[in-house]
Design a protein around this motif. Structure first.
Motif, PDB file in Angstrom:
ATOM      1  N   VAL A 193       1.171   4.585   6.569  1.00 44.07           N
ATOM      2  CA  VAL A 193       2.312   4.162   7.392  1.00 44.07           C
ATOM      3  C   VAL A 193       2.200   4.824   8.763  1.00 44.07           C
ATOM      4  CG1 VAL A 193       3.746   6.011   6.435  1.00 44.07           C
ATOM      5  CG2 VAL A 193       4.851   4.062   7.511  1.00 44.07           C
ATOM      6  N   ASP A 194       2.464   4.066   9.781  1.00 41.82           N
ATOM      7  CA  ASP A 194       2.457   4.657  11.121  1.00 41.82           C
ATOM      8  C   ASP A 194       3.839   4.485  11.748  1.00 41.82           C
ATOM      9  OD1 ASP A 194       2.560   1.999  11.741  1.00 41.82           O
ATOM     10  OD2 ASP A 194       0.477   1.863  12.400  1.00 41.82           O
ATOM     11  N   LEU A 195       3.954   4.947  12.971  1.00 42.41           N
ATOM     12  CA  LEU A 195       5.263   4.919  13.635  1.00 42.41           C
ATOM     13  C   LEU A 195       5.782   3.492  13.804  1.00 42.41           C
ATOM     14  CD1 LEU A 195       7.400   6.713  14.915  1.00 42.41           C
ATOM     15  CD2 LEU A 195       6.206   6.490  17.086  1.00 42.41           C
ATOM     16  N   GLU A 196       4.879   2.593  14.134  1.00 43.61           N
ATOM     17  CA  GLU A 196       5.291   1.204  14.335  1.00 43.61           C
ATOM     18  C   GLU A 196       5.870   0.629  13.037  1.00 43.61           C
ATOM     19  OE1 GLU A 196       2.201  -1.293  15.823  1.00 43.61           O
ATOM     20  OE2 GLU A 196       3.446  -3.091  15.705  1.00 43.61           O
ATOM     21  N   LYS A 197       5.176   0.932  11.941  1.00 45.02           N
ATOM     22  CA  LYS A 197       5.646   0.458  10.644  1.00 45.02           C
ATOM     23  C   LYS A 197       7.026   1.052  10.325  1.00 45.02           C
ATOM     24  CE  LYS A 197       2.405  -0.743   7.214  1.00 45.02           C
ATOM     25  NZ  LYS A 197       1.449  -0.366   6.149  1.00 45.02           N
ATOM     26  N   LEU A 198       7.164   2.347  10.644  1.00 42.63           N
ATOM     27  CA  LEU A 198       8.434   3.023  10.372  1.00 42.63           C
ATOM     28  C   LEU A 198       9.578   2.352  11.132  1.00 42.63           C
ATOM     29  CD1 LEU A 198      10.185   5.388   9.266  1.00 42.63           C
ATOM     30  CD2 LEU A 198       9.498   6.698  11.270  1.00 42.63           C
ATOM     31  N   GLY A 252       0.796  -1.229   0.000  1.00 42.87           N
ATOM     32  CA  GLY A 252       0.000   0.000   0.000  1.00 42.87           C
ATOM     33  C   GLY A 252       0.825   1.274   0.000  1.00 42.87           C
ATOM     34  N   LEU A 253       2.111   1.154   0.293  1.00 39.96           N
ATOM     35  CA  LEU A 253       2.950   2.365   0.283  1.00 39.96           C
ATOM     36  C   LEU A 253       3.158   2.849  -1.156  1.00 39.96           C
ATOM     37  CD1 LEU A 253       5.743   1.662   2.947  1.00 39.96           C
ATOM     38  CD2 LEU A 253       3.507   2.744   3.222  1.00 39.96           C
ATOM     39  N   LYS A 254       3.218   4.144  -1.313  1.00 44.59           N
ATOM     40  CA  LYS A 254       3.350   4.715  -2.653  1.00 44.59           C
ATOM     41  C   LYS A 254       4.713   5.356  -2.890  1.00 44.59           C
ATOM     42  CE  LYS A 254      -1.580   5.470  -3.148  1.00 44.59           C
ATOM     43  NZ  LYS A 254      -2.673   6.446  -3.103  1.00 44.59           N
ATOM     44  N   GLY A 255       5.559   5.316  -1.904  1.00 42.64           N
ATOM     45  CA  GLY A 255       6.881   5.871  -2.130  1.00 42.64           C
ATOM     46  C   GLY A 255       7.690   6.000  -0.858  1.00 42.64           C
TER      47      GLY A 255
END
Lengths: 195, 184
Positions: free
Chosen positions: A167-172, A86-89
């Motif tokens: 994206v959230d902090l956990e994902k980061l 789902g991330l676009k960049g």
């Protein structure tokens, strides 16, 4: 009488057209204001003073490719695939300097001014004289996170990370060390202040 | 903070020492355009690989031994293009931005995946990617004070996806693969 009605019709048409243009311009401005992709090219002037500059650009097509071709069978790849789905960049720009004082807050203003947009919320603002600062921002669009930005500064280093998409902090924190995202030591960080 | 990128010039340079790798400078192709850009920008001339091929076999064998075990092939066989510049002056006097801009202009159909400049060492590294149907073209350009190397390979989407996860290693992995491929 006929002439009058024709004139009125023409005036109404012109007004409608003007209104349509204004609405379109307004929609465009809103879209631009809520673009989770932040512009970092203004920082390029710092490259002349930097001892090392790094640019990483993973655009939407590359991101889609990565998601498509990472294995769903391999556990490690499966985990990463889910993370980036789902991330676009992912965009990373960093500058490293030989000595302190090579940049000022004014140099970072081009980034901060974009992040002052109400669509962005600062979820982390950690500062220390020794370690520098880390600011993490997220953009919400329609009740969902649509982007994340990190501005990390040390006395001799600047790093800007911009992730476009949900994206959230956990994902980061889980993406640190992947796709050119440096290890910022964000694991365990908790939101300290909200704007 | 961990440095995200470290592309070894030495590793890249190894490719140029391999005799089987063809030098390419065909007119009209982007690889040739990049080689020409470097020649014009820095007033240098790329080397003919045959001059360097004598050391090729030994280097390839050494690299193969170091890597050890069966290696997964990354680059598509026969897809490697290399141009090498040896013992010439690449000191840029701060003209990185101009060179980077020129590179981006030449490679308009490519995505600038990674661009690294280290003025202190007078070193620059670039990785560009291009979708080529069922595969990907990858171009790696590395420039140091006295040497430079341009490499283009084809990668499968699966290999690309894996390498994208670790761009630090991308240049090196492509290099090692290109260097040792077909030698065992």
């Amino acid at each position: 009488m006929k002439l009058l009605s024709q004139t009125l019709l023409k005036i109404a048409s012109v007004k409608l057209a003007a209104l349509a243009v204004l609405l379109m311009l307004g929609a465009t401005a809103t879209a631009l204001a809520q673009d989770p992709r932040i512009q970092t090219s203004q920082l390029d002037a710092l490259a002349a003073k930097a001892s090392e500059t790094v640019d990483v650009n993973i655009d939407e097509s590359l991101m889609a490719l990565t998601t498509k071709f990472l294995s769903s069978k391999d556990e490690d790849e499966k985990k990463v695939k889910e993370l980036v789905s789902g991330l676009k960049g992912i965009y990373v720009k960093s500058f490293e300097f030989e000595s302190e004082g090579q940049y000022t807050d004014a140099d970072l203003e081009s980034i901060r001014s974009q992040l002052r947009n109400p669509a962005w919320s600062r979820i982390i603002n950690a500062r220390s004289k020794k370690d520098g600062s880390v600011e993490v921002y997220v953009m919400h669009t329609g009740g969902q996170i649509s982007g994340l930005a990190v501005l990390a500064t040390e006395l001799k280093e600047i790093t800007v990370i911009n992730i476009v998409g949900p994206v959230d902090l956990e994902k980061l924190t889980q993406l640190e060390g992947e796709f050119g995202i440096p290890d910022l030591g964000l694991e365990g960080s908790k939101p300290k202040r909200k704007n | 903070m961990k440095k995200p990128i470290a592309i070894s010039f030495t590793g890249l340079a190894l490719i140029a020492l391999i005799g089987f790798v063809p030098t390419t400078q065909a007119k009209g192709d982007d690889f040739g355009e990049v080689v020409r850009l470097i020649e014009q920008f820095y007033h240098v001339k790329h080397e003919g690989i045959p001059l360097l091929a004598r050391a090729g076999m030994k280097t390839a064998t050494t690299v193969a031994r170091i890597s050890g075990g069966p290696r997964r092939q990354i680059a598509e066989a026969g897809s490697v293009k290399v141009a090498y510049f040896e013992d010439q002056n690449f000191r840029s006097s701060g003209s990185y931005a101009a060179f980077k801009s020129s590179m981006n202009s030449v490679l308009t159909g490519w995505s600038p995946f990674i661009q690294v400049a280290s003025p202190k060492e007078d070193a620059q590294s670039y990785i560009y990617l291009r979708d080529a149907g069922n595969k990907f073209n990858v171009m790696v350009v590395t420039i140091e004070q006295r040497e430079a190397c341009v490499v283009q390979v084809n990668l499968s989407p699966e290999s690309m996806a894996k390498l994208m996860r670790n761009p630090d290693e991308m240049g090196n992995k492509i290099t090692v693969e290109a260097t040792t491929n077909d030698k065992e």
